[in-house]
Design an enzyme around this catalytic site. Structure first.
Site, PDB file in Angstrom:
ATOM      1  N   GLN A  74     -11.101  -0.401  -7.983  1.00 33.83           N
ATOM      2  CA  GLN A  74     -12.544  -0.657  -7.353  1.00 33.83           C
ATOM      3  C   GLN A  74     -13.698  -0.436  -8.012  1.00 33.83           C
ATOM      4  OE1 GLN A  74     -11.259   2.235  -4.289  1.00 33.83           O
ATOM      5  NE2 GLN A  74     -10.191   0.696  -2.942  1.00 33.83           N
TER       6      GLN A  74
ATOM      7  N   LYS B 294       0.800  -1.338  -0.057  1.00 35.82           N
ATOM      8  CA  LYS B 294       0.031   0.062  -0.057  1.00 35.82           C
ATOM      9  C   LYS B 294       0.937   1.274   0.005  1.00 35.82           C
ATOM     10  CE  LYS B 294      -4.186  -1.860   2.489  1.00 35.82           C
ATOM     11  NZ  LYS B 294      -3.639  -3.306   1.887  1.00 35.82           N
TER      12      LYS B 294
ATOM     13  N   ARG C  57     -11.566  -4.435   8.178  1.00 32.73           N
ATOM     14  CA  ARG C  57     -12.344  -4.350   7.040  1.00 32.73           C
ATOM     15  C   ARG C  57     -12.982  -5.852   6.650  1.00 32.73           C
ATOM     16  NH1 ARG C  57      -7.807  -0.979   5.657  1.00 32.73           N
ATOM     17  NH2 ARG C  57      -6.631  -2.565   4.648  1.00 32.73           N
ATOM     18  N   ARG C  58     -12.269  -6.773   6.922  1.00 28.52           N
ATOM     19  CA  ARG C  58     -13.037  -8.221   6.843  1.00 28.52           C
ATOM     20  C   ARG C  58     -14.041  -8.346   7.554  1.00 28.52           C
ATOM     21  NH1 ARG C  58      -9.211  -7.091   3.722  1.00 28.52           N
ATOM     22  NH2 ARG C  58     -10.946  -6.419   2.592  1.00 28.52           N
TER      23      ARG C  58
ATOM     24  N   THR D 248     -12.441 -11.729  -6.196  1.00 26.81           N
ATOM     25  CA  THR D 248     -13.730 -11.659  -5.530  1.00 26.81           C
ATOM     26  C   THR D 248     -13.951 -13.251  -4.989  1.00 26.81           C
ATOM     27  OG1 THR D 248     -16.190 -11.320  -6.059  1.00 26.81           O
ATOM     28  CG2 THR D 248     -14.835 -12.345  -7.588  1.00 26.81           C
TER      29      THR D 248
ATOM     30  N   ASP E 152      -1.956  -2.016  -3.927  1.00 27.30           N
ATOM     31  CA  ASP E 152      -3.403  -2.065  -3.463  1.00 27.30           C
ATOM     32  C   ASP E 152      -3.954  -0.759  -3.810  1.00 27.30           C
ATOM     33  OD1 ASP E 152      -2.836  -4.755  -2.576  1.00 27.30           O
ATOM     34  OD2 ASP E 152      -2.649  -4.084  -0.399  1.00 27.30           O
TER      35      ASP E 152
ATOM     36  N   ARG F 239      -5.764  -5.327 -10.784  1.00 30.22           N
ATOM     37  CA  ARG F 239      -6.445  -6.265 -10.161  1.00 30.22           C
ATOM     38  C   ARG F 239      -7.974  -5.717  -9.884  1.00 30.22           C
ATOM     39  NH1 ARG F 239      -4.868  -6.062  -4.241  1.00 30.22           N
ATOM     40  NH2 ARG F 239      -3.284  -7.932  -4.856  1.00 30.22           N
TER      41      ARG F 239
HETATM   42  P1  FDA Z   1     -18.863  -9.782  -1.525  1.00 30.00           P
HETATM   43  O1  FDA Z   1     -18.599  -8.829  -0.462  1.00 30.00           O
HETATM   44  O2  FDA Z   1     -20.407  -9.458  -2.215  1.00 30.00           O
HETATM   45  O3  FDA Z   1     -19.098 -11.251  -0.856  1.00 30.00           O
HETATM   46  C1  FDA Z   1     -19.362 -12.495  -1.488  1.00 30.00           C
HETATM   47  C2  FDA Z   1     -19.216 -13.660  -0.594  1.00 30.00           C
HETATM   48  O4  FDA Z   1     -17.751 -13.745  -0.183  1.00 30.00           O
HETATM   49  C3  FDA Z   1     -19.883 -13.500   0.689  1.00 30.00           C
HETATM   50  O5  FDA Z   1     -21.316 -13.844   0.484  1.00 30.00           O
HETATM   51  C4  FDA Z   1     -19.249 -14.581   1.558  1.00 30.00           C
HETATM   52  O6  FDA Z   1     -19.498 -15.718   1.479  1.00 30.00           O
HETATM   53  C5  FDA Z   1     -17.845 -14.160   1.072  1.00 30.00           C
HETATM   54  N1  FDA Z   1     -16.990 -13.052   1.723  1.00 30.00           N
HETATM   55  C6  FDA Z   1     -16.725 -11.855   1.342  1.00 30.00           C
HETATM   56  N2  FDA Z   1     -15.926 -11.176   2.378  1.00 30.00           N
HETATM   57  C7  FDA Z   1     -16.078 -11.920   3.319  1.00 30.00           C
HETATM   58  C8  FDA Z   1     -15.316 -11.669   4.639  1.00 30.00           C
HETATM   59  N3  FDA Z   1     -14.564 -10.664   5.027  1.00 30.00           N
HETATM   60  N4  FDA Z   1     -15.328 -12.916   5.697  1.00 30.00           N
HETATM   61  C9  FDA Z   1     -16.117 -14.065   5.270  1.00 30.00           C
HETATM   62  N5  FDA Z   1     -16.770 -14.078   4.163  1.00 30.00           N
HETATM   63  C10 FDA Z   1     -16.521 -13.356   2.878  1.00 30.00           C
HETATM   64  N6  FDA Z   1     -10.283  -3.839  -1.513  1.00 30.00           N
HETATM   65  C11 FDA Z   1      -9.954  -2.529  -1.701  1.00 30.00           C
HETATM   66  O7  FDA Z   1     -10.482  -1.675  -1.535  1.00 30.00           O
HETATM   67  N7  FDA Z   1      -8.354  -2.404  -2.282  1.00 30.00           N
HETATM   68  C12 FDA Z   1      -7.627  -3.546  -2.394  1.00 30.00           C
HETATM   69  O8  FDA Z   1      -6.619  -3.324  -3.026  1.00 30.00           O
HETATM   70  C13 FDA Z   1      -8.092  -4.797  -2.474  1.00 30.00           C
HETATM   71  N8  FDA Z   1      -7.347  -5.944  -2.559  1.00 30.00           N
HETATM   72  C14 FDA Z   1      -7.824  -7.017  -2.637  1.00 30.00           C
HETATM   73  C15 FDA Z   1      -7.475  -8.364  -2.973  1.00 30.00           C
HETATM   74  C16 FDA Z   1      -7.820  -9.444  -3.384  1.00 30.00           C
HETATM   75  C17 FDA Z   1      -7.142 -10.926  -3.705  1.00 30.00           C
HETATM   76  C18 FDA Z   1      -9.418  -9.654  -2.808  1.00 30.00           C
HETATM   77  C19 FDA Z   1      -9.840 -10.922  -3.026  1.00 30.00           C
HETATM   78  C20 FDA Z   1     -10.062  -8.417  -2.485  1.00 30.00           C
HETATM   79  C21 FDA Z   1      -9.417  -7.357  -2.206  1.00 30.00           C
HETATM   80  N9  FDA Z   1     -10.003  -6.228  -1.655  1.00 30.00           N
HETATM   81  C22 FDA Z   1      -9.491  -5.081  -1.762  1.00 30.00           C
HETATM   82  C23 FDA Z   1     -11.222  -6.595  -0.983  1.00 30.00           C
HETATM   83  C24 FDA Z   1     -12.505  -6.162  -1.804  1.00 30.00           C
HETATM   84  O9  FDA Z   1     -12.701  -4.841  -2.269  1.00 30.00           O
HETATM   85  C25 FDA Z   1     -13.790  -6.702  -1.043  1.00 30.00           C
HETATM   86  O10 FDA Z   1     -14.160  -5.965   0.035  1.00 30.00           O
HETATM   87  C26 FDA Z   1     -13.929  -7.932  -0.688  1.00 30.00           C
HETATM   88  O11 FDA Z   1     -13.177  -8.905  -1.808  1.00 30.00           O
HETATM   89  C27 FDA Z   1     -15.319  -8.624  -0.664  1.00 30.00           C
HETATM   90  O12 FDA Z   1     -15.979  -8.692  -1.599  1.00 30.00           O
HETATM   91  P2  FDA Z   1     -16.482  -9.742  -2.583  1.00 30.00           P
HETATM   92  O13 FDA Z   1     -16.123  -9.346  -4.197  1.00 30.00           O
HETATM   93  O14 FDA Z   1     -15.720 -11.018  -2.392  1.00 30.00           O
HETATM   94  O15 FDA Z   1     -17.959  -9.643  -2.493  1.00 30.00           O
END
Ligand code: FDA
Length: 310
Positions: free
Chosen positions: A165, A101, A290-291, A228, A135, A186
């Protein structure tokens, strides 16, 4: 609820008292709650996790946690830690891919310091064939992150890519620009609580934008990473790739360590490249929050974990 939970957890992530409490219990033992998402506080733990991940046929990117550093000494220390991490990775013989970052490298102090620090990492990274992903942080940093990215791209660094994003209205333009440059993107939904003036407040609109940008990246981008855990986004990606006859090697999926291991394994078994983002280090609290903000149901295992540890 979507934006609301993120906002609450973002505010809590700034609480020093909560950070102290979490730091006390989160990593204490092998099954403490923060270990669900974080490989550990030490580089040795990160390497052990990386080996395990690789042995399951998955790819990886290692992230040394830290962000929003306030002094140039802290930025220098983070830069040194990253340079040291490159050496450790080379010696360990694991895949050469890191994420970082820019506010960790001094973006909030001044831009020149940050660019210098980034180059200090990119130079040895280039010599050792690493790929370095920048990131994307919250929206006050978007323009600076992309400006710095273009600065180093113009200086002929090619072992580097950036995250964009889908939540931000501006991202379509940014995807187009990165596609023009031939830079690797990404694509993520966006982890931060953002004002309605810059980002879609509704999850459904973020999802629509994610699929639209995925198509743009698959059509015109350079080896995009579709990052995702959302089955609808993954199915949409697979359907579009099939419709256009794109080979599996044209893109990769990325997921976070500790989330949807079933999906990781399924996609990998089907022959898709799946890369796990593996964070480690002592500064895990904001990442961890954030998670939680993404899925407030996660609070349950945190509370159970604290009760167990006490
Ligand atoms: P969504 O939030 O809709 O979740 C889909 C499903 O995934 C959920 O129903 C659940 O099953 C599962 N899930 C998602 N998050 C979970 C959690 N915290 N705990 C348990 N289960 C979960 N963001 C950003 O702003 N800057 C960045 O540089 C990055 N970098 C990055 C790298 C990588 C490899 C990933 C996968 C993600 C990021 N992110 C990120 C985070 C991203 O913006 C986003 O917040 C998360 O991936 C959650 O979004 P989903 O696309 O998974 O969809």
């Amino acid at each position: 609820m979507y934006a609301g939970a993120k906002g609450i957890f973002f505010a809590l992530s700034r609480s020093a008292a909560l950070k102290r409490l979490a730091s006390k219990y989160g990593m204490r033992s092998r099954d403490s709650f923060a270990r669900r998402f974080i490989a550990g506080e030490t580089v040795e733990e990160a390497i052990d996790t990386s080996r395990r991940v690789q042995s399951e046929g998955l790819h990886l990117t290692l992230d040394y946690l830290g962000e929003s550093v306030r002094t140039s000494e802290e930025a220098t220390a983070a830069t040194r830690a990253y340079v040291g991490l490159l050496d450790v990775i080379v010696v360990a013989g694991i895949e050469r891919n890191i994420s970082l970052k820019l506010t960790q490298l001094g973006a909030s102090i001044d831009r020149a310091t940050c660019v210098d620090n980034l180059r200090r990492i990119l130079d040895p990274a280039g010599r050792h064939d690493f790929f370095v992903r920048i990131d994307m942080e919250n929206s006050p940093w978007t323009q600076m992150t992309l400006d710095i990215f273009e600065t180093i791209w113009q200086q002929d660094y090619r072992n580097v890519g950036v995250a964009l994003q889908a939540a931000l209205y501006r991202s379509e333009r940014d995807v187009q620009r990165m596609n023009e440059l031939g830079a690797r993107v990404r694509l993520v939904k966006g982890a931060y609580k953002e004002p309605d003036s810059v980002a879609y407040p509704r999850k459904a609109d973020v999802d629509t934008a994610f699929l639209r940008l995925t198509k743009l990246l698959l059509d015109e981008g350079t080896y995009p990473a579709i990052a995702t855990h959302d089955p609808a986004m993954i199915d949409g990606t697979l359907a579009y790739a099939a419709e256009r006859g794109f080979d599996k090697s044209r893109f990769e999926f990325q997921m976070l360590y500790g989330i949807r291991r079933d999906l990781q394994a399924k996609l990998s078994a089907a022959g898709y490249a799946v890369r796990l983002y593996i964070p480690f280090g002592r500064e895990w609290f904001p990442y961890f929050m954030r998670r939680l903000g993404e899925r407030p149901a996660n609070l349950g295992f945190v509370i159970r974990g604290i009760v167990r540890e006490k």
